[in-house]
Design a protein around this motif. Structure first.
Motif, PDB file in Angstrom:
ATOM      1  N   SER A  19      94.954 104.134  51.674  1.00  0.00           N
ATOM      2  CA  SER A  19      95.518 105.455  51.976  1.00  0.00           C
ATOM      3  C   SER A  19      96.344 105.371  53.262  1.00  0.00           C
ATOM      4  O   SER A  19      96.325 104.355  53.979  1.00  0.00           O
ATOM      5  N   ALA A  20      97.048 106.448  53.582  1.00  0.00           N
ATOM      6  CA  ALA A  20      97.810 106.501  54.830  1.00  0.00           C
ATOM      7  C   ALA A  20      96.878 106.378  56.034  1.00  0.00           C
ATOM      8  O   ALA A  20      97.217 105.718  57.017  1.00  0.00           O
ATOM      9  N   ASP A  21      95.700 106.997  55.955  1.00  0.00           N
ATOM     10  CA  ASP A  21      94.723 106.865  57.046  1.00  0.00           C
ATOM     11  C   ASP A  21      94.271 105.420  57.202  1.00  0.00           C
ATOM     12  O   ASP A  21      94.183 104.906  58.317  1.00  0.00           O
ATOM     13  N   ASP A  22      93.980 104.772  56.072  1.00  0.00           N
ATOM     14  CA  ASP A  22      93.564 103.363  56.109  1.00  0.00           C
ATOM     15  C   ASP A  22      94.659 102.480  56.705  1.00  0.00           C
ATOM     16  O   ASP A  22      94.387 101.594  57.525  1.00  0.00           O
TER      17      ASP A  22
ATOM     18  N   ILE B  81     103.167 106.334  60.343  1.00  0.00           N
ATOM     19  CA  ILE B  81     103.257 105.777  58.988  1.00  0.00           C
ATOM     20  C   ILE B  81     104.267 106.575  58.165  1.00  0.00           C
ATOM     21  O   ILE B  81     105.162 105.998  57.531  1.00  0.00           O
ATOM     22  N   TYR B  82     104.163 107.898  58.162  1.00  0.00           N
ATOM     23  CA  TYR B  82     105.085 108.730  57.388  1.00  0.00           C
ATOM     24  C   TYR B  82     106.522 108.589  57.884  1.00  0.00           C
ATOM     25  O   TYR B  82     107.471 108.597  57.095  1.00  0.00           O
TER      26      TYR B  82
ATOM     27  N   HIS C 128      94.682 100.169  59.983  1.00  0.00           N
ATOM     28  CA  HIS C 128      94.978  98.742  59.808  1.00  0.00           C
ATOM     29  C   HIS C 128      96.038  98.280  60.803  1.00  0.00           C
ATOM     30  O   HIS C 128      95.930  97.193  61.371  1.00  0.00           O
ATOM     31  N   LEU C 129      97.066  99.119  61.020  1.00  0.00           N
ATOM     32  CA  LEU C 129      98.173  98.749  61.902  1.00  0.00           C
ATOM     33  C   LEU C 129      97.997  99.229  63.340  1.00  0.00           C
ATOM     34  O   LEU C 129      98.773  98.855  64.210  1.00  0.00           O
ATOM     35  N   GLY C 130      97.014 100.086  63.579  1.00  0.00           N
ATOM     36  CA  GLY C 130      96.781 100.587  64.933  1.00  0.00           C
ATOM     37  C   GLY C 130      97.801 101.608  65.385  1.00  0.00           C
ATOM     38  O   GLY C 130      98.172 101.645  66.566  1.00  0.00           O
ATOM     39  N   VAL C 131      98.280 102.419  64.445  1.00  0.00           N
ATOM     40  CA  VAL C 131      99.237 103.480  64.759  1.00  0.00           C
ATOM     41  C   VAL C 131      98.709 104.789  64.183  1.00  0.00           C
ATOM     42  O   VAL C 131      97.674 104.811  63.520  1.00  0.00           O
ATOM     43  N   THR C 132      99.438 105.877  64.410  1.00  0.00           N
ATOM     44  CA  THR C 132      99.016 107.165  63.862  1.00  0.00           C
ATOM     45  C   THR C 132      99.545 107.344  62.436  1.00  0.00           C
ATOM     46  O   THR C 132     100.503 106.672  62.021  1.00  0.00           O
ATOM     47  N   LYS C 133      98.937 108.268  61.724  1.00  0.00           N
ATOM     48  CA  LYS C 133      99.397 108.587  60.375  1.00  0.00           C
ATOM     49  C   LYS C 133     100.818 109.154  60.431  1.00  0.00           C
ATOM     50  O   LYS C 133     101.623 108.893  59.540  1.00  0.00           O
ATOM     51  N   HIS C 134     101.137 109.889  61.473  1.00  0.00           N
ATOM     52  CA  HIS C 134     102.487 110.431  61.654  1.00  0.00           C
ATOM     53  C   HIS C 134     103.507 109.283  61.722  1.00  0.00           C
ATOM     54  O   HIS C 134     104.599 109.375  61.136  1.00  0.00           O
TER      55      HIS C 134
END
Length: 64
Positions: A7-10, A22-23, A14-20
């Motif tokens: 998921s986006a949360d996962d 990622i989007y 995994h990458l050590g960043v925020t979901k924001h």
């Protein structure tokens, strides 16, 4: 073994960043992601390859 979907949360964890972030990367930097219904899903191997190829690199803006 089949690689599970993340998921986006996962992926953010995994990458050590925020979901924001990622989007933002999906829309601005062509981060590899798959829309399944209303949700974005990721394969860690695809994203890791994208990161290694410089997809998540900080882009410096040229100053005039």
């Amino acid at each position: 073994m089949i690689e599970p979907w993340m998921s986006a949360d996962d992926m953010a964890e995994h990458l050590g960043v925020t979901k924001h972030t990622i989007y933002g990367w999906i829309s601005d930097r062509a981060m590899p992601a798959h829309k399944i219904g209303r949700l974005w899903k990721f394969k860690a191997s695809e994203v890791d390859d994208w990161v290694r190829s410089g997809g998540a690199a900080v882009v410096e803006e040229e100053k005039d």
